[in-house]
Design a protein around this motif. Structure first.
Motif, mmCIF file in Angstrom:
data_model
loop_
_atom_site.group_PDB
_atom_site.id
_atom_site.type_symbol
_atom_site.label_atom_id
_atom_site.label_comp_id
_atom_site.label_asym_id
_atom_site.label_seq_id
_atom_site.Cartn_x
_atom_site.Cartn_y
_atom_site.Cartn_z
ATOM 1 N N GLU A 112 0.814 -0.978 -0.038
ATOM 2 C CA GLU A 112 -0.001 -0.249 -0.094
ATOM 3 C C GLU A 112 1.016 1.128 -0.021
ATOM 4 O OE1 GLU A 112 -3.487 0.138 0.004
ATOM 5 O OE2 GLU A 112 -3.180 -2.151 -0.513
ATOM 6 N N SER A 156 2.053 5.174 0.868
ATOM 7 C CA SER A 156 2.122 5.581 2.323
ATOM 8 C C SER A 156 1.847 7.169 2.188
ATOM 9 C CB SER A 156 3.712 5.497 2.986
ATOM 10 O OG SER A 156 4.521 6.157 2.120
ATOM 11 N N TYR A 157 1.103 7.837 3.336
ATOM 12 C CA TYR A 157 0.760 9.280 3.323
ATOM 13 C C TYR A 157 0.873 9.631 4.808
ATOM 14 C CZ TYR A 157 -2.500 13.313 3.471
ATOM 15 O OH TYR A 157 -2.729 14.504 3.336
ATOM 16 N N THR A 158 1.682 10.516 5.205
ATOM 17 C CA THR A 158 2.115 11.030 6.570
ATOM 18 C C THR A 158 2.156 12.517 6.560
ATOM 19 O OG1 THR A 158 3.208 8.890 6.936
ATOM 20 C CG2 THR A 158 3.421 10.803 8.504
ATOM 21 N N ASN A 172 2.077 12.033 12.226
ATOM 22 C CA ASN A 172 0.880 11.370 11.517
ATOM 23 C C ASN A 172 -0.229 12.110 11.943
ATOM 24 O OD1 ASN A 172 -0.889 9.899 9.880
ATOM 25 N ND2 ASN A 172 -0.565 7.855 11.032
ATOM 26 N N HIS A 205 -3.531 8.782 9.652
ATOM 27 C CA HIS A 205 -3.719 8.161 8.420
ATOM 28 C C HIS A 205 -2.887 6.632 8.665
ATOM 29 C CE1 HIS A 205 -3.995 6.823 4.181
ATOM 30 N NE2 HIS A 205 -2.884 6.560 4.166
ATOM 31 N N ASN A 230 -0.863 3.591 7.573
ATOM 32 C CA ASN A 230 -0.280 3.229 6.505
ATOM 33 C C ASN A 230 0.022 1.812 6.683
ATOM 34 O OD1 ASN A 230 0.455 5.715 5.018
ATOM 35 N ND2 ASN A 230 1.313 6.280 7.287
#
Length: 519
Positions: free
Chosen positions: A443, A445-447, A472, A476, A478
């Motif tokens: 998947e 990642s978004y931080t 974070n 979200h 991850n």
């Protein structure tokens, strides 16, 4: 500004490579003695074999012959790998205090460290090929070298030729059952051999873009983006049992170069990060109580975005060489699932009847399924039941992956029926080798991280800093690389966790407060 560069750097070998050689045969007779109280060859509590004759009859000691113990070697021409790095970039000032830079960055690693199975046991590969390609049922007279690139199981001196009728053994087991030989291996004079070589290579090509600006004297912004691709045939000399380097050795012991070439464990196609630092412009001198209260504030932020990392599904029973894999790989073998339909629902994997109902699971679908059927599990729907299809073509059409049951043939064929045709997937695909390395992706990642600093001047040389940091902050999750073990597709009752991103915790928001005295 135009910049360019080229360089060569050498990578030294490290201690573990040497340590693994000197702690194994022939330098050390390291092994495990399996004892069954009262059984032939077993010793009493606190006793160990003290003579070669006793050792030869003790289960688990390879007959006391040091050649047959697990060995770790380095190639005769083992040397330091080197990296060729090159780059070319253009930097342009867009306006006062605003700069953009675009560059190409590449590298090539030559002679990278790699681990191979240097003396594979060919018996199961030969037996499966002989049965799969037989001219008539029950003859086992097919091509025993079909899966070994023409390399045959060689006879040990003075012993009969290996064949399907004797299990392709080139050297019989001792009459007392206690002597394990090198039977079936490329060189039957030795047991399992793990060799470190300089057989791997890798390439990296990347487009990198950077933007820097300062708005007034208080706000600084930076943004970076890279579009890249990293390819190799081995990313690490050791296996990590996760991510893009699950197993160190190749699934085909004779093809550890082109057959393993794929995305690197370190590959990340898209990567973006941006950060800012904003120092509030008022009351910087912090005069008086008002200045100390309202001055000295700084706000910071970091945004991190990235593509998912590549990974390879693994099999707990992905074995072709039990002696090598159980001795070096903690029993998880290097063979992989078969490729199904890439357009099938994500997280679907099909198991043949023998695998699902006779050996592994025995879930409720087995009350209806019959030999020759396949059962498809959708692992993104944990708790659901499997779907029965009636042949290999339907399994390939309905699932992204098909479980590779060759490892079950290796482990359990004699106990089941001793024939490859009892293993639906192996019989359909006609090969023990599955998908390519690192063909799946985890998947993205978004931080977002934010922080606030308040620095208060106590004296001319002493300040007190208060920090409030949020990691974070958007909470979200991850998930990264999911559960990669194919046997986790079912727990015996319902669909389970294989390829399900929720298998991981995914992380959460973290807040941290701190004080720092600066003097």
């Amino acid at each position: 500004v135009i910049r360019g560069g080229f360089g060569i750097a050498y990578d030294p070998s490290f201690f573990n490579i040497v340590l693994n050689t000197v702690t194994a045969a022939p330098y050390a007779a390291a092994g495990t003695i399996f004892q069954t109280p009262g059984a032939a060859g077993s010793f009493g509590v606190g006793q160990l074999p003290t003579t070669q004759a006793q050792l030869a009859l003790t289960p688990g000691t390879n007959g006391g012959d040091p050649r047959l113990f697990n060995q770790t070697r380095v190639a005769d021409d083992f040397h330091n790998p080197y990296t060729m790095s090159f780059n070319f970039g253009i930097q342009q000032e867009l306006y006062k205090d605003g700069v953009i830079e675009v560059r190409y960055v590449g590298s090539r690693i030559v002679g990278q460290f790699q681990t191979i199975n240097a003396n594979p046991d060919l018996r199961n590969l030969a037996l499966a090929a002989a049965q799969l390609f037989e001219t008539a049922p029950g003859l086992s007279n097919g091509n025993p070298t079909a899966f070994t690139h023409g390399v045959a199981v060689t006879p040990f001196a003075g012993q009969p030729l290996p064949s399907a009728t004797n299990g392709f053994n080139s050297r019989p087991v001792d009459a007392n059952g206690g002597r394990i030989t090198g039977s079936g291996r490329v060189d039957p004079n030795f047991g399992p051999i793990r060799t470190r070589i300089n057989g791997a290579s890798s390439t990296y090509n990347g487009l990198q873009i950077r933007y820097d600006t300062r708005l007034s004297n208080s706000l600084t912004l930076n943004a970076n983006y890279s579009l890249s691709k990293t390819i190799d045939n081995a990313s690490e000399i050791f296996g990590t049992f996760g991510g893009g380097q699950s197993i160190a050795t190749s699934q085909d012991p004779f093809d550890y170069n082109s057959g393993e070439r794929g995305l690197s464990a370190f590959h990340q196609k898209h990567s973006f990060n941006s950060n800012f630092i904003y120092e509030l412009p008022w009351y910087k001198e912090q005069r008086g109580w008002t200045g100390k209260l309202l001055g000295g504030y700084q706000f910071n932020g970091i945004l991190l975005l990235g593509s998912g990392r590549p990974f390879t599904p693994v099999l707990a029973f992905g074995n072709s060489d039990l002696g090598f894999e159980s001795g070096f790989l903690s029993a998880i073998g290097p063979t992989r699932p078969y490729a199904g339909n890439p357009n099938a629902p994500k997280g679907t994997i099909a198991f043949g009847y023998t695998a699902a109902c006779v050996i592994l699971f025995g879930d409720p679908a087995c009350n209806v399924a019959a030999p020759g059927d396949f059962i498809i599990y959708n692992t993104l729907s944990p708790g659901s039941q499997g779907t029965i299809v009636h042949n290999g073509a339907a399994a390939v059409q309905g699932a992204q992956l098909v479980y590779n049951d060759f490892g079950l043939f290796t482990n359990f064929a004699t106990a089941i029926a001793g024939r490859a045709t009892d293993f639906e997937a192996l019989n359909y695909f006609k090969t023990p080798y599955g998908i390519g390395r690192n063909t799946f992706s985890g998947e993205p990642s978004y931080t977002v991280n934010l922080s606030m600093f308040k620095t208060t001047k106590l004296t001319e040389k002493v300040s007190l800093e208060f920090r409030a940091e949020a990691f974070n902050i958007l909470n979200h999750r991850n998930f990264g690389v999911p559960d990669t073990l194919a046997e986790d597709a079912n727990n015996g009752f319902t669909v389970s966790s294989f390829l399900n991103p929720g298998f991981n915790n995914g992380g959460n928001r973290q807040l941290r407060l701190g004080l720092r005295l600066i003097f």
